[in-house]
Design a protein around this motif. Structure first.
Motif, PDB file in Angstrom:
ATOM      1  N   VAL A   1       0.862  -1.191   0.000  1.00  0.00           N
ATOM      2  CA  VAL A   1       0.000   0.000   0.000  1.00  0.00           C
ATOM      3  C   VAL A   1       0.895   1.236   0.000  1.00  0.00           C
ATOM      4  N   LEU A   2       0.537   2.199  -0.829  1.00  0.00           N
ATOM      5  CA  LEU A   2       1.205   3.496  -0.815  1.00  0.00           C
ATOM      6  C   LEU A   2       0.229   4.513  -0.244  1.00  0.00           C
ATOM      7  N   CYS A   3       0.589   5.107   0.875  1.00  0.00           N
ATOM      8  CA  CYS A   3      -0.230   6.155   1.496  1.00  0.00           C
ATOM      9  C   CYS A   3       0.394   7.503   1.159  1.00  0.00           C
ATOM     10  N   ILE A   4      -0.408   8.403   0.633  1.00  0.00           N
ATOM     11  CA  ILE A   4       0.071   9.738   0.280  1.00  0.00           C
ATOM     12  C   ILE A   4      -0.356  10.683   1.392  1.00  0.00           C
ATOM     13  N   ALA A   5       0.641  11.225   2.090  1.00  0.00           N
ATOM     14  CA  ALA A   5       0.399  12.058   3.264  1.00  0.00           C
ATOM     15  C   ALA A   5       0.506  13.535   2.889  1.00  0.00           C
ATOM     16  N   PRO A   6      -0.191  14.417   3.586  1.00  0.00           N
ATOM     17  CA  PRO A   6      -0.920  14.128   4.814  1.00  0.00           C
ATOM     18  C   PRO A   6      -2.221  13.373   4.552  1.00  0.00           C
TER      19      PRO A   6
ATOM     20  N   PRO B   1       4.229  24.482   0.556  1.00  0.00           N
ATOM     21  CA  PRO B   1       2.914  25.094   0.679  1.00  0.00           C
ATOM     22  C   PRO B   1       1.893  24.525  -0.298  1.00  0.00           C
ATOM     23  N   ARG B   2       2.322  23.800  -1.339  1.00  0.00           N
ATOM     24  CA  ARG B   2       1.359  23.393  -2.365  1.00  0.00           C
ATOM     25  C   ARG B   2       0.934  21.937  -2.265  1.00  0.00           C
ATOM     26  N   PHE B   3       1.677  21.113  -1.532  1.00  0.00           N
ATOM     27  CA  PHE B   3       1.358  19.685  -1.421  1.00  0.00           C
ATOM     28  C   PHE B   3       1.195  19.052  -2.806  1.00  0.00           C
TER      29      PHE B   3
END
Length: 140
Positions: free
Chosen positions: A95-100, A124-126
């Motif tokens: 599983v790849l979790c993209i944070a936040p 600042p842009r995520f």
């Protein structure tokens, strides 16, 4: 860490709870809409009974509203229960979790036996490019 515990956060830091703006949980800072309050007042008399174990009435109503079969709808006791259910039902290996993101996603898949990797987006842009996503998926 799971968010939303404003009382403990305020106590630990010695500040008034009213001074804290909590962005850790998806709760409306303006409180519930008036229609929700009215629905609550109408439903409160039924609170002396245990809820339906499979939320049959809710599932039937949602299925009818969305034009779906009842078997296509799952109801849970909040999103956290459903996140853990998805992890158990689908049992992915990686599983790849993209944070936040909500921390329970990571915990649920880890407990389900998946190898969990995290890709952290920065302010600042995520932002996330397709190349960076491909690379993260390749090493996942």
């Amino acid at each position: 860490m799971h968010g939303g515990n404003v009382v403990a956060f305020a106590r630990e830091r010695g500040v008034a709870q009213e001074r804290i703006l909590d962005f850790s949980a998806s709760i409306n800072p303006l409180g519930p809409p008036s229609a929700v309050k009215a629905a609550y007042r109408r439903a409160v008399s039924g609170m002396s009974h245990y809820p339906q174990p499979y939320a049959d009435t809710l599932v039937t109503a949602l299925a009818a509203y969305h034009g779906l079969a009842s078997s296509a709808i799952s109801a849970g006791n909040g999103s956290t229960q459903l996140i853990y259910l998805v992890a158990r039902v689908f049992t992915p290996q990686r599983v790849l979790c993209i944070a936040p993101l909500f921390s329970e996603h990571r915990y649920a898949f880890h407990l389900g036996g998946a190898r969990v990797k995290q890709l952290v987006l920065r302010p600042p842009r995520f932002s996330l490019s397709l190349d960076r996503l491909r690379t993260a998926l390749d090493i996942c």
